[in-house]
Design a protein around this motif. Sequence first.
Motif, PDB file in Angstrom:
ATOM      1  N   GLU A  71       2.126  44.041   3.029  1.00 15.60           N
ATOM      2  CA  GLU A  71       1.383  44.841   2.938  1.00 15.60           C
ATOM      3  C   GLU A  71       0.157  44.843   4.093  1.00 15.60           C
ATOM      4  O   GLU A  71      -0.128  45.767   4.740  1.00 15.60           O
ATOM      5  N   VAL A  72      -0.303  43.828   4.303  1.00 14.98           N
ATOM      6  CA  VAL A  72      -1.500  43.370   5.119  1.00 14.98           C
ATOM      7  C   VAL A  72      -0.941  43.722   6.767  1.00 14.98           C
ATOM      8  O   VAL A  72      -1.558  44.147   7.315  1.00 14.98           O
ATOM      9  N   GLN A  77      -1.581  47.783  10.999  1.00 19.59           N
ATOM     10  CA  GLN A  77      -0.991  48.611  12.416  1.00 19.59           C
ATOM     11  C   GLN A  77      -0.967  50.128  12.061  1.00 19.59           C
ATOM     12  O   GLN A  77      -0.540  50.926  12.851  1.00 19.59           O
ATOM     13  N   SER A  78      -1.712  50.499  11.159  1.00 17.53           N
ATOM     14  CA  SER A  78      -1.958  51.879  10.798  1.00 17.53           C
ATOM     15  C   SER A  78      -2.876  52.639  11.894  1.00 17.53           C
ATOM     16  O   SER A  78      -4.017  51.729  12.408  1.00 17.53           O
ATOM     17  N   SER A  83      -7.889  51.769  15.154  1.00 13.53           N
ATOM     18  CA  SER A  83      -9.173  52.460  15.973  1.00 13.53           C
ATOM     19  C   SER A  83     -10.158  51.240  16.333  1.00 13.53           C
ATOM     20  O   SER A  83     -11.062  51.515  17.205  1.00 13.53           O
ATOM     21  N   MET A  84     -10.295  50.344  15.586  1.00 10.96           N
ATOM     22  CA  MET A  84     -11.439  49.296  15.261  1.00 10.96           C
ATOM     23  C   MET A  84     -12.822  50.060  15.161  1.00 10.96           C
ATOM     24  O   MET A  84     -13.822  49.524  15.857  1.00 10.96           O
ATOM     25  N   ASN A 159      -6.953  33.994   2.169  1.00 13.70           N
ATOM     26  CA  ASN A 159      -6.698  35.410   2.896  1.00 13.70           C
ATOM     27  C   ASN A 159      -5.340  35.359   3.621  1.00 13.70           C
ATOM     28  O   ASN A 159      -4.669  34.678   3.847  1.00 13.70           O
ATOM     29  N   VAL A 160      -4.738  36.369   3.152  1.00 10.92           N
ATOM     30  CA  VAL A 160      -3.608  36.948   3.925  1.00 10.92           C
ATOM     31  C   VAL A 160      -3.788  37.722   5.098  1.00 10.92           C
ATOM     32  O   VAL A 160      -4.458  38.836   4.969  1.00 10.92           O
ATOM     33  N   TYR A 161      -3.475  37.178   6.054  1.00  8.04           N
ATOM     34  CA  TYR A 161      -3.764  37.783   7.283  1.00  8.04           C
ATOM     35  C   TYR A 161      -2.748  38.049   8.489  1.00  8.04           C
ATOM     36  O   TYR A 161      -1.695  37.636   8.237  1.00  8.04           O
ATOM     37  N   ALA A 162      -3.425  39.212   9.064  1.00  9.93           N
ATOM     38  CA  ALA A 162      -2.554  39.614  10.403  1.00  9.93           C
ATOM     39  C   ALA A 162      -3.367  40.071  11.474  1.00  9.93           C
ATOM     40  O   ALA A 162      -4.523  40.358  11.431  1.00  9.93           O
ATOM     41  N   PRO A 163      -2.690  40.207  12.421  1.00  6.98           N
ATOM     42  CA  PRO A 163      -3.318  40.657  13.865  1.00  6.98           C
ATOM     43  C   PRO A 163      -3.308  42.281  13.738  1.00  6.98           C
ATOM     44  O   PRO A 163      -2.431  42.868  13.494  1.00  6.98           O
ATOM     45  N   ILE A 164      -4.387  42.823  14.174  1.00 11.94           N
ATOM     46  CA  ILE A 164      -4.706  44.274  14.320  1.00 11.94           C
ATOM     47  C   ILE A 164      -3.959  44.656  16.053  1.00 11.94           C
ATOM     48  O   ILE A 164      -4.689  44.006  16.886  1.00 11.94           O
ATOM     49  N   GLY A 165      -3.009  45.245  16.112  1.00 10.19           N
ATOM     50  CA  GLY A 165      -2.414  45.456  17.223  1.00 10.19           C
ATOM     51  C   GLY A 165      -0.947  44.715  17.536  1.00 10.19           C
ATOM     52  O   GLY A 165      -0.648  44.368  16.457  1.00 10.19           O
ATOM     53  N   THR A 166      -0.701  44.529  18.462  1.00 10.11           N
ATOM     54  CA  THR A 166       0.462  43.669  18.999  1.00 10.11           C
ATOM     55  C   THR A 166       0.184  42.329  18.764  1.00 10.11           C
ATOM     56  O   THR A 166      -0.940  41.838  19.007  1.00 10.11           O
ATOM     57  N   ALA A 167       1.343  41.456  18.451  1.00 17.18           N
ATOM     58  CA  ALA A 167       1.208  40.171  18.400  1.00 17.18           C
ATOM     59  C   ALA A 167       0.926  39.507  19.735  1.00 17.18           C
ATOM     60  O   ALA A 167       0.025  38.557  19.783  1.00 17.18           O
TER      61      ALA A 167
END
Length: 212
Positions: A71-72, A77-78, A83-84, A159-167
Motif C-alpha cells: 500500500e505504501v 508512486q501516485s 509532485s513533492m 514505519n512502513v516506508y518506501a521511496p517516492i519516485g524510482t528506486a
Amino acid sequence: QLSQETPDQTSRNFLMRVIIGATTLVVGVSAYYSYQVLRTLILDQAKRNASLQVHQGVDEIDGWLSARKAEVAAIAQSPSTLSMNWDLAGGYLKSEIKRIQYFDYFVYVRPDGSYHTTKVDFAKGKNLRDRDWFKKAMKGEVAVANPLIARTSGKPQINVYAPIGTAAQPVGALAGAIGIDRLSEVLSQLQYGDRSYAFALNSKGEAIIHPD
C-alpha cells in the motif's frame, strides 16, 4: 502330620518364583519403556503442532505487513505524491489514511529531511535525515522499520516506508506510521491456546510486544 518338601519340589518352587519374578520385571520394564516411547511421541507431536501454529502466526503477521508495504509503495508512486508539493499531496494522503485505516498517519519527507505529516502538516523545526528508515528509503528500499519513538507524536510506532519516485533516483520518502498498540491488536488475534501468547521481536531480538 506335617508334610515336608522334597529337594526336587523345593527346587521347582524356587525356579517358579524366579520365573514369576523375572516375568514381572520384564513386564514392568516393558510397560515403562512403552510409556516413555509413547510419551516421547506425544511430546514430539505436540512440539510439531506448536511449531506449526507459530509458523502460521508468523506467516499471518508477515502477510499483514506485506500488504501494508504494498500500500505504501503504491501510494508513493501516485501523481499527487510524486509532485513533492504538499498542497497537492496532503489532501490525497489524508484521504488514503481514512480509506486504509491501518495507518495512524503518513510521513512525507523531502530529500533534505524536512517533512509534513497528515497529522500536523509541516513539522516545523524537525528533521528526519538521521533516521535509519529515511536513509534506506532514499536508497530505494521498501521495508518495515524497527520501532522507534516518533518525533511527531512522541509515541512508539513502526514505519512502513518506501521511496517516492524510482528506486534508483528517489525524490523523497513516504512512511506509513503504525502505532505499537495497533500492531499489538493484530498480534492478539493469533490464538495459541490457554496460557499461551504471541509476542513480537525487532530485528535485534528485543521484545517490542509482550503481555508483560
